[in-house]
Motif scaffolding. Structure first.
Motif, mmCIF file in Angstrom:
data_model
loop_
_atom_site.group_PDB
_atom_site.id
_atom_site.type_symbol
_atom_site.label_atom_id
_atom_site.label_comp_id
_atom_site.label_asym_id
_atom_site.label_seq_id
_atom_site.Cartn_x
_atom_site.Cartn_y
_atom_site.Cartn_z
ATOM 1 N N ARG A 91 -14.044 46.732 -55.827
ATOM 2 C CA ARG A 91 -13.980 47.663 -55.683
ATOM 3 C C ARG A 91 -14.198 49.561 -56.678
ATOM 4 O O ARG A 91 -14.478 50.695 -55.965
ATOM 5 N N ASN A 92 -14.751 49.144 -57.932
ATOM 6 C CA ASN A 92 -14.993 50.224 -58.910
ATOM 7 C C ASN A 92 -16.929 50.181 -58.473
ATOM 8 O O ASN A 92 -17.204 50.793 -59.505
ATOM 9 N N ALA A 93 -17.197 50.141 -57.827
ATOM 10 C CA ALA A 93 -18.526 50.441 -58.002
ATOM 11 C C ALA A 93 -19.014 52.376 -57.431
ATOM 12 O O ALA A 93 -18.282 52.326 -56.377
ATOM 13 N N PRO A 94 -19.768 52.630 -58.193
ATOM 14 C CA PRO A 94 -20.272 54.000 -58.197
ATOM 15 C C PRO A 94 -20.474 54.311 -56.018
ATOM 16 O O PRO A 94 -20.123 55.097 -56.119
ATOM 17 N N SER A 95 -21.003 52.872 -55.403
ATOM 18 C CA SER A 95 -21.249 53.455 -54.127
ATOM 19 C C SER A 95 -20.545 53.315 -53.130
ATOM 20 O O SER A 95 -20.174 53.410 -52.161
ATOM 21 N N LEU A 96 -19.351 52.925 -54.017
ATOM 22 C CA LEU A 96 -17.978 52.836 -53.297
ATOM 23 C C LEU A 96 -17.166 53.742 -53.302
ATOM 24 O O LEU A 96 -15.735 54.186 -52.484
ATOM 25 N N ALA A 97 -17.133 54.029 -54.316
ATOM 26 C CA ALA A 97 -16.219 54.756 -55.227
ATOM 27 C C ALA A 97 -15.442 56.767 -53.444
ATOM 28 O O ALA A 97 -16.499 57.131 -53.228
ATOM 29 N N GLY A 98 -14.255 56.487 -53.260
ATOM 30 C CA GLY A 98 -14.369 57.340 -52.030
ATOM 31 C C GLY A 98 -14.346 56.979 -51.601
ATOM 32 O O GLY A 98 -14.564 57.841 -50.198
ATOM 33 N N ARG A 99 -15.646 56.210 -50.565
ATOM 34 C CA ARG A 99 -16.401 55.607 -49.390
ATOM 35 C C ARG A 99 -15.010 55.643 -48.509
ATOM 36 O O ARG A 99 -14.069 54.383 -48.880
ATOM 37 N N ARG A 100 -14.884 55.763 -46.977
ATOM 38 C CA ARG A 100 -14.075 55.745 -45.888
ATOM 39 C C ARG A 100 -14.804 55.334 -44.659
ATOM 40 O O ARG A 100 -16.164 55.280 -44.002
ATOM 41 N N PHE A 101 -14.411 54.661 -44.004
ATOM 42 C CA PHE A 101 -14.675 54.284 -42.294
ATOM 43 C C PHE A 101 -14.215 55.323 -42.000
ATOM 44 O O PHE A 101 -13.259 56.255 -42.035
ATOM 45 N N ASP A 102 -15.127 56.082 -40.954
ATOM 46 C CA ASP A 102 -15.822 57.219 -39.799
ATOM 47 C C ASP A 102 -14.189 56.706 -38.637
ATOM 48 O O ASP A 102 -14.583 55.700 -38.348
ATOM 49 N N LEU A 103 -13.510 57.942 -38.934
ATOM 50 C CA LEU A 103 -12.371 57.688 -37.653
ATOM 51 C C LEU A 103 -12.564 57.837 -36.902
ATOM 52 O O LEU A 103 -12.379 57.474 -35.754
ATOM 53 N N ALA A 104 -14.202 58.654 -36.304
ATOM 54 C CA ALA A 104 -14.696 58.769 -35.049
ATOM 55 C C ALA A 104 -15.155 57.851 -34.320
ATOM 56 O O ALA A 104 -15.640 57.471 -33.290
ATOM 57 N N LEU A 105 -15.376 56.835 -35.249
ATOM 58 C CA LEU A 105 -16.238 55.094 -34.421
ATOM 59 C C LEU A 105 -14.742 54.339 -34.468
ATOM 60 O O LEU A 105 -15.544 52.900 -34.190
ATOM 61 N N GLY A 106 -13.670 54.007 -34.855
ATOM 62 C CA GLY A 106 -12.897 53.407 -34.284
ATOM 63 C C GLY A 106 -12.593 53.231 -33.616
ATOM 64 O O GLY A 106 -11.626 51.723 -33.215
ATOM 65 N N ARG A 107 -13.000 53.500 -32.231
ATOM 66 C CA ARG A 107 -12.432 52.349 -30.807
ATOM 67 C C ARG A 107 -13.773 52.204 -30.330
ATOM 68 O O ARG A 107 -13.934 51.160 -29.323
ATOM 69 N N SER A 108 -14.751 52.959 -30.806
ATOM 70 C CA SER A 108 -16.448 52.310 -29.979
ATOM 71 C C SER A 108 -16.979 50.785 -31.084
ATOM 72 O O SER A 108 -17.826 50.106 -30.157
ATOM 73 N N GLY A 109 -16.790 50.402 -32.360
ATOM 74 C CA GLY A 109 -17.174 50.104 -33.062
ATOM 75 C C GLY A 109 -18.755 50.765 -33.634
ATOM 76 O O GLY A 109 -18.510 52.010 -33.441
ATOM 77 N N GLY A 110 -18.975 49.964 -34.784
ATOM 78 C CA GLY A 110 -19.578 50.197 -35.706
ATOM 79 C C GLY A 110 -19.668 50.881 -37.120
ATOM 80 O O GLY A 110 -20.459 51.829 -37.255
ATOM 81 N N GLU A 111 -18.444 51.503 -36.339
ATOM 82 C CA GLU A 111 -18.114 51.809 -38.334
ATOM 83 C C GLU A 111 -18.223 51.182 -39.477
ATOM 84 O O GLU A 111 -18.387 51.727 -41.144
#
Length: 313
Positions: A170-190
């Motif tokens: 969780r505290n990794a800089p590469s993951l800071a504030g990173r979230r999954f794209d809502l536009a891909l939440g029904r197609s997959g690939g997020e």
């Protein structure tokens, strides 16, 4: 004295996103018997992605069978990115582990992920997902094991990942504030996009080969049609990610390369017409590269989940 202070426990949140799946019971029961390393505390977050809180009673009924705290979060609706982001938003531990609601974990699953995280210092650790096929699955599908999941290495490096078996620091800089794209939440690939951008931000991804989870293949997915649609969508996601960094002549070069790979794979599939496993492996790879071409032309991913995945509670 400082040297006598007890070491702070490592806290892990296990994230389970769910949508109308009765298999959630088996997932939670498998987590209940995990081998947990000394000095480690575990909490489970269940993110219910249904319009109504349909999984609430199921989770409540399972609390007495699970020795860990379970946090239930209702996060409508029918968009897996919303559920994944809810898990990240409610996580408070040092690590977040993701497992799907139709999977069961091996007893050493979490321990193996943690050992690899400690050994490598990686920002994310992936484990293998072993498919369990129904009796109706075609023989070529079982022999070729087309549904199991493992990472892909490129020049000895893992550059993207998946959330069906993963541990995040969780505290990794590469993951800071990173979230999954809502536009891909029904197609997959997020998840592909999430890990790709994490890697581009300097995040390292490792693989724990013994951190095994099992996933039964439903009858509706044990078909060539489902595999075809999934491979094409995977290609679309990869093509769209390539499109982000390919402009002008670079885009057309990428399109030509993907088209050539697709043609080569279809030709190989024809060559191996008498060998079902090889034929389907090359054919599906050709379809994936065709999806890359589609993504490079800016075509949005086909919707494979949500309404198409609905099943009665």
């Amino acid at each position: 004295m400082t040297g006598n202070r007890e070491r702070r426990p490592v806290i892990i949140d296990i994230a389970v996103c769910t949508y109308r799946r009765v298999e959630l019971d088996q997932t939670l029961l498998s987590l209940a018997v995990l081998t947990v390393p000394a000095g480690t505390l575990v909490r489970i977050i269940v993110a219910d992605n249904d319009v109504t809180p349909s999984a609430r009673d199921r989770v409540e009924a399972m609390r007495s069978a699970v020795p860990f705290e379970i946090a239930y979060v209702h996060c409508p609706a029918s968009n897996i990115s919303i559920a994944r982001n809810a898990c990240l938003d409610h996580a408070t531990g040092d690590f977040v582990a993701f497992i799907d609601d139709d999977e069961t974990a091996s007893e050493d699953w979490l321990s193996e992920l943690l050992v690899m995280a400690d050994t490598t210092g990686a920002d994310a650790v992936l484990g293998p997902v072993r498919a369990v096929y129904p009796n109706i699955a075609p023989g070529w599908m079982r022999r070729g094991d087309f549904h199991s999941t493992s990472p892909v290495w490129v020049s000895g490096d893992i550059r993207t990942g998946y959330t069906c078996n993963a541990l995040l620091r969780r505290n990794a800089p590469s993951l800071a504030g990173r979230r999954f794209d809502l536009a891909l939440g029904r197609s997959g690939g997020e998840d592909t996009e999430f890990f790709t951008h994490m890697h581009k931000a300097g995040g390292r991804i490792a693989f724990a080969k013994d951190a095994l989870v099992y996933e039964p293949v439903p009858n509706g997915r044990a078909t060539l049609a489902w595999l075809t649609k999934r491979r094409f969508r995977m290609g679309q996601t990869h093509g769209r990610i390539l499109l982000e960094t390919s402009a002008g002549p670079g885009r057309w070069t990428a399109i030509a390369l993907a088209a050539a790979k697709s043609g080569y794979c279809f030709a190989a599939a024809a060559l191996f017409a008498a060998l079902p496993v090889q034929r389907h492996r090359y054919g599906l790879r050709g379809i994936m590269h065709a999806g890359v071409v589609s993504g490079l032309f800016g075509v949005r991913e086909i919707e494979q989940y949500g309404n198409l995945e609905k099943a009665p509670q």
